[in-house]
Motif scaffolding. Structure first.
Motif, short mmCIF file in Angstrom:
data_model
loop_
_atom_site.label_atom_id
_atom_site.label_comp_id
_atom_site.label_asym_id
_atom_site.label_seq_id
_atom_site.Cartn_x
_atom_site.Cartn_y
_atom_site.Cartn_z
N THR A 1 5.81 25.57 9.45
CA THR A 1 6.15 24.51 8.49
C THR A 1 5.03 23.48 8.45
OG1 THR A 1 8.51 24.82 8.93
CG2 THR A 1 7.85 22.73 7.95
N LYS A 2 4.59 23.06 9.61
CA LYS A 2 3.50 22.08 9.67
C LYS A 2 2.19 22.68 9.16
CE LYS A 2 5.50 19.76 13.67
NZ LYS A 2 5.29 19.36 15.06
N LEU A 3 1.97 23.95 9.49
CA LEU A 3 0.75 24.62 9.06
C LEU A 3 0.71 24.73 7.54
CD1 LEU A 3 -1.81 25.97 10.11
CD2 LEU A 3 -0.55 28.13 10.20
N ALA A 4 1.85 25.01 6.92
CA ALA A 4 1.90 25.11 5.45
C ALA A 4 1.52 23.78 4.81
CB ALA A 4 3.29 25.54 4.99
N GLY B 1 4.55 15.75 10.07
CA GLY B 1 3.58 16.56 9.35
C GLY B 1 4.17 17.75 8.63
N ALA B 2 5.49 17.75 8.44
CA ALA B 2 6.13 18.89 7.78
C ALA B 2 6.05 18.82 6.27
CB ALA B 2 7.60 18.98 8.21
N SER C 1 0.85 -1.18 0.00
CA SER C 1 0.00 0.00 0.00
C SER C 1 0.89 1.23 0.00
CB SER C 1 -0.92 0.02 1.22
OG SER C 1 -1.63 1.23 1.22
N LEU C 2 0.99 1.85 -1.17
CA LEU C 2 1.84 3.03 -1.28
C LEU C 2 1.20 4.24 -0.61
CD1 LEU C 2 3.20 2.50 -4.87
CD2 LEU C 2 4.20 1.82 -2.71
N LYS C 3 -0.11 4.23 -0.49
CA LYS C 3 -0.79 5.32 0.21
C LYS C 3 -0.43 5.26 1.71
CE LYS C 3 -5.22 7.65 0.18
NZ LYS C 3 -6.63 7.56 -0.14
N VAL C 4 -0.36 4.05 2.24
CA VAL C 4 0.05 3.88 3.65
C VAL C 4 1.51 4.30 3.81
CG1 VAL C 4 0.47 2.18 5.48
CG2 VAL C 4 -1.65 2.11 4.16
N LEU C 5 2.35 3.93 2.85
CA LEU C 5 3.75 4.33 2.89
C LEU C 5 3.87 5.85 2.89
CD1 LEU C 5 6.82 3.87 2.70
CD2 LEU C 5 6.54 3.60 0.23
N ALA C 6 3.11 6.52 2.04
CA ALA C 6 3.12 7.98 1.99
C ALA C 6 2.68 8.57 3.32
CB ALA C 6 2.24 8.48 0.85
N SER C 7 1.65 7.99 3.91
CA SER C 7 1.17 8.46 5.20
C SER C 7 2.26 8.29 6.27
CB SER C 7 -0.09 7.70 5.59
OG SER C 7 -0.58 8.15 6.82
N ASN C 8 2.98 7.19 6.22
CA ASN C 8 4.07 6.96 7.17
C ASN C 8 5.19 7.99 6.99
OD1 ASN C 8 2.75 4.78 8.28
ND2 ASN C 8 3.88 3.26 7.11
N VAL D 1 16.28 11.50 7.67
CA VAL D 1 17.48 12.29 7.41
C VAL D 1 17.12 13.64 6.79
CG1 VAL D 1 19.59 12.40 5.99
CG2 VAL D 1 19.05 10.32 7.28
N ALA D 2 16.16 13.62 5.86
CA ALA D 2 15.73 14.86 5.21
C ALA D 2 15.19 15.84 6.24
CB ALA D 2 14.69 14.56 4.14
N LYS D 3 14.38 15.37 7.17
CA LYS D 3 13.83 16.24 8.21
C LYS D 3 14.94 16.82 9.07
CE LYS D 3 11.02 16.13 12.38
NZ LYS D 3 12.07 16.15 13.39
N LEU D 4 15.90 15.97 9.45
CA LEU D 4 17.02 16.45 10.27
C LEU D 4 17.87 17.47 9.51
CD1 LEU D 4 18.15 13.06 11.89
CD2 LEU D 4 16.88 14.92 13.00
#
Length: 195
Positions: free
Chosen positions: A182-185, A61-62, A47-54, A91-94
């Motif tokens: 960031t999260k709000l955007a 939520g950024a 389920s790629l939609k689940v992967l995207a949600s993860n 890593v991207a978030k960090l």
């Protein structure tokens, strides 16, 4: 005077119509992407939609769901597994937090850079991975010659090196909270898609 007012009204209406059209077009593109990912997911048993949600959850939520879907799409089409994609998102978030960059852009750069085996894309995030070094280290870790690595193994070596270096460089900012803006955007972008 009336001509200027009429022109200003016309320009405002054209601008509003163009903005509405672009928003509807983008929403339709996202819906098409969701349908395509669901079809690919059914064919592959994932389920790629689940992967995207993860991925969205990993970034706290950024990134918007649209960005997460694109990341899942690019990553899985390049053969990157869900665990590696999750680590790339972390890593991207960090990196984005440490460098004051947009998390969505950092996620996109990291995923595309690994998918394409292009160190130049990763360099912009301060992650300097060289394919030769990464494949040599990976080959030694699994006990094979470098020239016997498959394309998938070369990609995995590059991804592992990027993740290791990113975690090593940016782990100190793990506890730093992202800006609420960031999260709000990302939430507004998701809301715009829903509307």
């Amino acid at each position: 005077v009336y001509k200027r007012q009429a022109y200003a009204t016309l320009a405002a209406n054209v601008f509003a119509a163009t903005a509405a059209f672009n928003a509807l077009k983008r929403a339709a593109e996202v819906q098409t992407m969701i349908s395509a990912l669901e079809a690919i997911g059914e064919a592959s048993g994932r389920s790629l939609k689940v992967l995207a949600s993860n991925l969205r959850d990993i970034t706290n939520g950024a990134i918007s769901m649209e960005q997460a879907l694109k990341t899942a799409s690019v990553g899985t089409s390049a053969g990157i597994d869900s665990t590696t994609l999750a680590n790339l998102a972390k890593v991207a978030k960090l990196a984005a937090t440490a460098l004051g960059r947009d998390v969505g852009d950092a996620t996109d750069r990291l995923t595309r850079g690994v998918a394409k085996l292009e160190p130049e894309i990763l360099d912009e995030l301060g992650i300097m991975v060289r394919l030769d070094d990464a494949t040599r280290k990976y080959a030694a870790s699994i006990g094979v010659a470098v020239d016997s690595l498959s394309q998938f193994e070369r990609s995995q070596a590059f991804a592992n090196a990027a993740i290791d270096q990113g975690l090593s460089k940016f782990s100190a900012v793990e506890g730093v909270e992202l800006s609420g803006f960031t999260k709000l955007a990302a939430t507004f972008q998701d809301l715009g898609q829903a509307i």
